[in-house]
Design a protein around this motif. Sequence first.
Motif, short mmCIF file in Angstrom:
data_model
loop_
_atom_site.label_atom_id
_atom_site.label_comp_id
_atom_site.label_asym_id
_atom_site.label_seq_id
_atom_site.Cartn_x
_atom_site.Cartn_y
_atom_site.Cartn_z
N GLU A 27 2.16 12.24 -7.66
CA GLU A 27 2.69 12.02 -9.01
C GLU A 27 2.49 10.57 -9.44
O GLU A 27 2.91 9.64 -8.74
N ASP A 28 1.88 10.40 -10.60
CA ASP A 28 1.61 9.05 -11.10
C ASP A 28 2.86 8.20 -11.19
O ASP A 28 2.84 7.01 -10.84
N LYS A 29 3.94 8.78 -11.65
CA LYS A 29 5.18 8.01 -11.81
C LYS A 29 5.65 7.43 -10.46
O LYS A 29 6.10 6.29 -10.39
N ILE A 30 5.54 8.22 -9.41
CA ILE A 30 5.97 7.74 -8.09
C ILE A 30 4.99 6.68 -7.58
O ILE A 30 5.41 5.68 -6.98
N PHE A 31 3.71 6.87 -7.83
CA PHE A 31 2.74 5.83 -7.46
C PHE A 31 3.10 4.52 -8.14
O PHE A 31 3.08 3.46 -7.52
N PHE A 32 3.44 4.60 -9.43
CA PHE A 32 3.77 3.36 -10.14
C PHE A 32 5.04 2.73 -9.60
O PHE A 32 5.12 1.50 -9.46
N GLU A 33 6.03 3.55 -9.28
CA GLU A 33 7.26 3.02 -8.68
C GLU A 33 6.93 2.22 -7.42
O GLU A 33 7.40 1.09 -7.25
N PHE A 34 6.13 2.79 -6.53
CA PHE A 34 5.80 2.08 -5.30
C PHE A 34 4.93 0.86 -5.55
O PHE A 34 5.04 -0.13 -4.84
N LEU A 35 4.10 0.90 -6.57
CA LEU A 35 3.29 -0.27 -6.91
C LEU A 35 4.21 -1.43 -7.31
O LEU A 35 4.03 -2.57 -6.86
N ILE A 36 5.23 -1.13 -8.12
CA ILE A 36 6.19 -2.17 -8.49
C ILE A 36 6.97 -2.66 -7.27
O ILE A 36 7.07 -3.86 -7.02
N LEU A 37 7.52 -1.73 -6.52
CA LEU A 37 8.36 -2.11 -5.37
C LEU A 37 7.57 -2.89 -4.33
O LEU A 37 8.07 -3.89 -3.80
N GLU A 38 6.36 -2.47 -4.04
CA GLU A 38 5.56 -3.17 -3.04
C GLU A 38 5.19 -4.58 -3.53
O GLU A 38 5.20 -5.53 -2.75
N SER A 39 4.88 -4.72 -4.80
CA SER A 39 4.56 -6.06 -5.30
C SER A 39 5.79 -6.95 -5.33
O SER A 39 5.71 -8.15 -5.08
N MET A 40 6.95 -6.36 -5.58
CA MET A 40 8.19 -7.14 -5.55
C MET A 40 8.53 -7.58 -4.13
O MET A 40 9.19 -8.60 -3.93
N GLN A 41 8.07 -6.82 -3.14
CA GLN A 41 8.39 -7.13 -1.75
C GLN A 41 7.63 -8.35 -1.24
O GLN A 41 8.06 -8.96 -0.27
N ALA A 42 6.54 -8.73 -1.86
CA ALA A 42 5.71 -9.83 -1.36
C ALA A 42 6.56 -11.02 -0.95
O ALA A 42 7.32 -11.55 -1.76
N GLY A 43 6.47 -11.39 0.31
CA GLY A 43 7.22 -12.53 0.83
C GLY A 43 8.64 -12.20 1.25
O GLY A 43 9.38 -13.08 1.70
N LEU A 44 9.05 -10.96 1.09
CA LEU A 44 10.42 -10.54 1.42
C LEU A 44 10.36 -9.35 2.38
O LEU A 44 9.30 -8.84 2.69
N SER A 45 11.52 -8.88 2.80
CA SER A 45 11.56 -7.71 3.67
C SER A 45 11.69 -6.44 2.84
O SER A 45 12.24 -6.46 1.73
N TRP A 46 11.20 -5.33 3.38
CA TRP A 46 11.30 -4.05 2.70
C TRP A 46 12.76 -3.64 2.58
O TRP A 46 13.14 -2.99 1.61
N ASP A 47 13.57 -4.02 3.52
CA ASP A 47 15.00 -3.71 3.48
C ASP A 47 15.65 -4.28 2.22
O ASP A 47 16.44 -3.61 1.56
N ILE A 48 15.28 -5.49 1.85
CA ILE A 48 15.80 -6.11 0.63
C ILE A 48 15.42 -5.29 -0.59
O ILE A 48 16.24 -5.02 -1.47
N VAL A 49 14.17 -4.87 -0.64
CA VAL A 49 13.68 -4.10 -1.79
C VAL A 49 14.39 -2.75 -1.86
O VAL A 49 14.83 -2.32 -2.93
#
Length: 185
Positions: A27-49
């Motif tokens: 689903e495109d919407k879920i792909f976009f969600e993960f694209l945002i979340l993964e880019s927000m994670q840069a330099g941080l932990s996935w737990d924080i995101v």
Amino acid sequence: MKRCNWANINELMKNYHDNEWAKPIYEDKIFFEFLILESMQAGLSWDIVLKKRENFRVAFDNFDYQKIASYGKNKIDELMKNKGIIRNQLKIKAAINNAKQFIEIIKQYNSFSKYIWSFVNNKPIINELKSDKDILSSSLLSDKISNELKKCGFKFVGTTIIYSFLQATGIINDHINDCFVKNKY
């Protein structure tokens, strides 16, 4: 039950690992969600995101890329004041930019899902890993996709971010061999 060691941090991480990570999505919407979340994670932990995920969902209009593509200065200012999300102006602007580019890919390929899955001939890559130490942070595939997305104008899509994105969306299955989720999907 044996699971990948990285997930044993807390219940939120275990739940994400057990029910989402490496599960193929289309689903495109879920792909976009993960694209945002993964880019927000840069330099941080996935737990924080993950802890801020629902705040992101509300702040970013349920990850609606059509709405996000139209965000202007007022919305950026509002997001920068939102203590529930990661307040990095470059990452916020990248999310807006990436929504616009995401829409362009959909116009060209009829869906982002078709575009991204085409890099693996529509078949998930299932890596054989004995331990978490064997999990990569990038690959030739993530290098290629990162470069292609950058050519399309995407931001915050380096090879490490893209590798994590591919893992999160099930294009790459990096569950260790004896993880109970390995062959679940």
